[in-house]
Design a protein around this motif. Structure first.
Motif, PDB file in Angstrom:
ATOM      1  N   GLU A  14       9.499  -4.739  -2.005  1.00 31.64           N
ATOM      2  CA  GLU A  14       8.298  -4.287  -1.293  1.00 31.64           C
ATOM      3  C   GLU A  14       7.138  -4.050  -2.247  1.00 31.64           C
ATOM      4  OE1 GLU A  14       9.626  -0.739   0.664  1.00 31.64           O
ATOM      5  OE2 GLU A  14      10.817  -1.860   2.147  1.00 31.64           O
ATOM      6  N   GLY A  18       3.602  -6.083  -2.529  1.00 29.18           N
ATOM      7  CA  GLY A  18       2.366  -5.361  -2.261  1.00 29.18           C
ATOM      8  C   GLY A  18       1.479  -5.167  -3.477  1.00 29.18           C
ATOM      9  N   ARG A  63       5.469 -14.355  -2.988  1.00 27.89           N
ATOM     10  CA  ARG A  63       5.959 -13.314  -2.079  1.00 27.89           C
ATOM     11  C   ARG A  63       7.450 -13.548  -1.886  1.00 27.89           C
ATOM     12  NH1 ARG A  63       6.095 -13.267   3.663  1.00 27.89           N
ATOM     13  NH2 ARG A  63       6.445 -11.160   4.392  1.00 27.89           N
TER      14      ARG A  63
END
Length: 129
Positions: A14, A18, A63
């Motif tokens: 995560e 981010g 990602r």
């Protein structure tokens, strides 16, 4: 400990995606951590990991898309996909299967290694799906 390690590996993904809280990202790692960046250098210690995390990306942004985690003892393997997008246009430059192997000591990541396939990660770590 495996469930705690899986939680830390999920949070690592995560934070990687981010690119927000570098201090929280570093808190997941042992001070003597070694991260093998995809196609790049092996990073050692918090300072090198901080520099890499804060540097961002020039042309493309990766990602990680986790599908599942496999864990045993102090090892966690993330199985999923990686998506790489061109920053300027937002178009996908590359996508495909990927995996990442985390090794933990006392609840902190001591190594991370990316792999292009599930099989390679599972073979290297000795884990099974």
């Amino acid at each position: 400990m495996s469930q705690q390690n899986v939680g830390a590996a999920r949070r690592w993904v995560e934070l990687f995606n981010g690119r927000g809280d570098v201090d929280e990202f570093l808190s997941l790692h042992d001070p003597g951590v070694e991260l093998q960046t995809p196609g790049g250098p092996r990073l050692r210690g918090h300072e090198q990991v901080r520099e890499w995390f804060e540097a961002g990306f020039e042309n493309v942004r990766p990602r990680i898309i986790p599908e599942r985690f496999v864990a045993e003892g102090d090892t966690v393997v993330r199985l999923g996909r990686t998506e790489v997008r061109w920053i300027e246009s937002g178009e996908i430059a590359h996508e495909g299967e990927s995996a990442g192997a985390f090794r933990f000591r006392d609840g902190k990541i001591i190594t991370w290694q990316p792999f292009g396939t599930y099989g390679a990660a599972l073979t290297e770590t000795g884990l099974r799906e």
